[in-house]
Enzyme design. Structure first.
Site, short mmCIF file in Angstrom:
data_model
loop_
_atom_site.label_atom_id
_atom_site.label_comp_id
_atom_site.label_asym_id
_atom_site.label_seq_id
_atom_site.Cartn_x
_atom_site.Cartn_y
_atom_site.Cartn_z
N HIS A 133 4.47 8.36 -0.98
CA HIS A 133 3.66 8.11 -2.18
C HIS A 133 4.65 7.77 -3.30
O HIS A 133 5.39 6.79 -3.21
CB HIS A 133 2.83 9.38 -2.45
N HIS A 168 1.03 -1.03 1.96
CA HIS A 168 0.16 -0.24 1.12
C HIS A 168 -1.14 0.01 1.88
O HIS A 168 -1.61 -0.86 2.59
CB HIS A 168 -0.14 -0.99 -0.20
N ASP A 171 6.59 0.19 -5.94
CA ASP A 171 7.84 0.94 -5.90
C ASP A 171 9.05 0.08 -5.55
O ASP A 171 10.18 0.50 -5.72
CB ASP A 171 7.74 2.06 -4.86
C1 LIG Z 1 2.31 2.85 2.22
C2 LIG Z 1 2.09 3.22 3.69
C3 LIG Z 1 2.19 4.75 3.84
C4 LIG Z 1 0.71 2.75 4.11
O1 LIG Z 1 0.48 3.17 5.40
P1 LIG Z 1 -0.80 2.83 6.28
O2 LIG Z 1 -1.82 2.11 5.49
O3 LIG Z 1 -1.20 4.09 6.95
O4 LIG Z 1 -0.24 1.76 7.30
P2 LIG Z 1 0.22 2.07 8.79
O5 LIG Z 1 1.23 3.17 8.80
O6 LIG Z 1 -1.01 2.21 9.64
O7 LIG Z 1 0.97 0.72 9.15
C5 LIG Z 1 0.40 -0.37 9.86
C6 LIG Z 1 1.50 -1.06 10.64
O8 LIG Z 1 2.51 -1.58 9.74
C7 LIG Z 1 3.77 -0.93 9.98
N1 LIG Z 1 4.34 -0.61 8.68
C8 LIG Z 1 3.69 -0.06 7.62
N2 LIG Z 1 4.53 0.03 6.58
C9 LIG Z 1 5.70 -0.47 6.99
C10 LIG Z 1 6.94 -0.63 6.35
N3 LIG Z 1 7.12 -0.27 5.08
N4 LIG Z 1 7.97 -1.17 7.05
C11 LIG Z 1 7.78 -1.53 8.33
N5 LIG Z 1 6.63 -1.41 9.01
C12 LIG Z 1 5.60 -0.86 8.33
C13 LIG Z 1 3.44 0.34 10.77
O9 LIG Z 1 4.54 0.74 11.57
C14 LIG Z 1 2.26 -0.13 11.59
O10 LIG Z 1 2.76 -0.96 12.63
P3 LIG Z 1 2.04 -0.94 14.08
O11 LIG Z 1 0.67 -1.52 13.84
O12 LIG Z 1 2.92 -1.79 14.93
O13 LIG Z 1 1.99 0.49 14.52
C15 LIG Z 1 3.14 2.54 4.59
O14 LIG Z 1 3.04 1.13 4.47
C16 LIG Z 1 4.56 3.00 4.27
O15 LIG Z 1 5.01 4.04 4.76
N6 LIG Z 1 5.32 2.20 3.43
C17 LIG Z 1 6.63 2.60 3.01
C18 LIG Z 1 6.58 3.65 1.94
C19 LIG Z 1 6.12 3.10 0.61
O16 LIG Z 1 6.63 2.09 0.14
N7 LIG Z 1 5.19 3.83 -0.02
C20 LIG Z 1 4.72 3.49 -1.37
C21 LIG Z 1 3.27 3.21 -1.40
S1 LIG Z 1 2.84 2.65 -3.03
#
Ligand SMILES: CC(C)(COP(=O)(O)OP(=O)(O)OC[C@H]1O[C@@H](n2cnc3c(N)ncnc32)[C@H](O)[C@@H]1OP(=O)(O)O)[C@@H](O)C(=O)NCCC(=O)NCCS
Length: 436
Positions: free
Chosen positions: A268, A307, A363
């Protein structure tokens, strides 16, 4: 009206149900009438992490993730960032309309007169170790304000709520600045009521021996824009915590501290700190491709990418990128920006990221700006928490005033043992312990 029902056939019983639509959704409680018999509890919806569950009605923030739209109270984020100050936007988010001249003057006076911390709160902060993480200090000090203002428990009184809102919006920059100075071992600087919200924050952070702190206007404006972009983001993890804790009628200081704890995680608000670590790990532009290949092979994530809601460009990232350029005109260019731009370029052309709709989020650039301004990564999430306090309080107010809301209490699908007898200690055998 005939079409405004979801027609469900339960193949177990062959019974059919007309479930009415409510603002495009179905009420989960309507599913409970779908039963196999009088003793059946009824159907529940199962939705880990609330991927498809609206927990409230809200008029504060609108996001269309597919189109990359973010609006507060109907106003597009880019217009607010262009034409307003953070305090105007905080007022909008909290009270529903942009303030008039006299309303803004009154609001600014109220906030300015609540910026001081009680001396005991200062002493409380002094008790932290020199290397305490600023977010831990921030969360604890916000919670400790609950002991200074016990009347804040009176959450059903609108006047008391307003007073706590003034206090929290006024005091969070002071707490944040004190956390920062504590970690550097510098004496605390008292607020200066003649300065704007962002300038006063900069004053409390960076004033040394000069009699009056002069903030660089370009940096103060960039900080104010960053505050605007972070003011609210509808039902994210921390807003959901704020509503959930607030739903027990806990006071807004402990509820805000809980929301800030939600924000502190790396998935987050903690992500911008992680972005900086990642950029430092990459080290130079020519190593970006190799790093991206590693992520695609399953070695970690690209921090600052992806996101839950935005499956197009995060509209805040576009404004932040613009603000970053303005900041770098003052501070000089930072190699991290070059690495970040290259990372964005490579990722946006890569099938892996395109297919998963992974774009830079807010971010991705905010950390680079903060670092160029002289902040250490540990304080980044605290910088996020300052403006988001306005959003949390708006969500909290809305929840308290919503007659449909009750104490938040999700259901579960129980998967444990049905029932078993306790074996006396001396007769128990070693067994693998599940889920410790
Ligand atoms: C923000 C976040 C938690 C959203 O998660 P989510 O909606 O649950 O998305 P998922 O985890 O289901 O991801 C979907 C797919 O994209 C991939 N993915 C998601 N974010 C990724 C990232 N930052 N880098 C690489 N791969 C990523 C996942 O591994 C998944 O791949 P798969 O389908 O092969 O398993 C996630 O994108 C993340 O951890 N990002 C990095 C942290 C970040 O920047 N957070 C700030 C948010 S404002």
């Amino acid at each position: 009206m005939e079409n405004e029902f979801l027609n469900i056939t339960d193949k177990r019983t062959k019974a059919t149900y007309d479930v009415p639509f409510f603002k495009g959704a179905v009420r989960a409680m309507d599913l409970r009438k779908i039963k196999t018999g009088p003793d059946d509890f009824g159907v529940m919806s199962y939705d880990p992490a609330f991927l498809n569950t609206a927990s409230c009605q809200s008029a504060i923030t609108f996001i269309d993730g597919d189109k990359g739209i973010l609006r507060y109270r109907g106003y597009p984020i880019d217009q607010l960032a262009d034409k307003c100050t953070f305090l105007e936007v905080a007022y909008l988010v909290l009270f529903g309309e942009l303030p008039t001249h006299s309303e803004l003057k009154d609001w600014t006076d109220k906030i300015t007169h609540h910026t001081m911390l009680h001396e005991t709160s200062k002493k409380f902060l002094e008790g932290f170790r020199y290397d305490a993480h600023p977010m831990g200090m921030f969360i604890s000090t916000v919670a400790a304000l609950s002991t200074v203002y016990p009347e804040a428990r009176n959450v059903l009184d609108p006047e008391s709520r307003k007073l706590q809102i003034y206090r929290l919006i006024g005091k969070v920059p002071t707490i944040a600045a004190y956390c920062y100075r504590h970690s550097l071992g510098y004496p605390y600087v008292y607020p200066d009521n003649e300065l704007s919200y962002a300038e006063n924050f900069m004053n409390m952070l960076w004033k040394m021996v000069e009699p009056k702190y002069q903030a660089n206007p370009a940096l103060a404006r960039a900080l104010d824009i960053l505050f605007i972009l972070h003011a609210d983001h509808e039902q994210n993890c921390s807003a959901n915590v704020m509503r959930s804790v607030g739903s027990s009628q806990a006071d807004p200081f402990v509820a805000t501290a809980a929301a800030a704890a939600g924000l502190s995680g790396p998935l987050h608000g903690g992500a911008n700190e992680e972005v900086l670590k990642m950029l430092d790990e990459i080290g130079s532009k020519d190593r970006v491709k190799e790093y991206v290949d590693g992520v695609k092979a399953g070695h970690g994530k690209l921090m600052g990418f992806g996101h839950r809601i935005y499956k197009n460009y995060d509209p805040r990232a576009r404004i932040i990128k613009w603000a970053a350029e303005r900041v770098f005109e003052v501070t000089g260019r930072n190699t991290r920006l070059d690495i970040a731009l290259e990372l964005e370029r490579i990722a946006l052309e890569d099938e892996y990221f395109i297919k998963r709709k992974l774009y830079p989020n807010v971010d991705f650039y905010s950390g680079i700006i903060y670092q160029a301004m002289g902040f250490k990564p540990e304080i980044f999430t605290v910088l996020f928490a300052i403006p988001r306090t306005a959003g949390w309080l708006a969500q909290w107010q809305e929840m308290i005033q919503d007659p449909e809301q009750k104490i938040a209490r999700p259901r579960q699908i129980y998967t444990g043992y049905v029932v078993r007898d306790v074996v006396p200690l001396e007769k128990r055998e070693v067994a693998a312990v599940k889920g410790t």
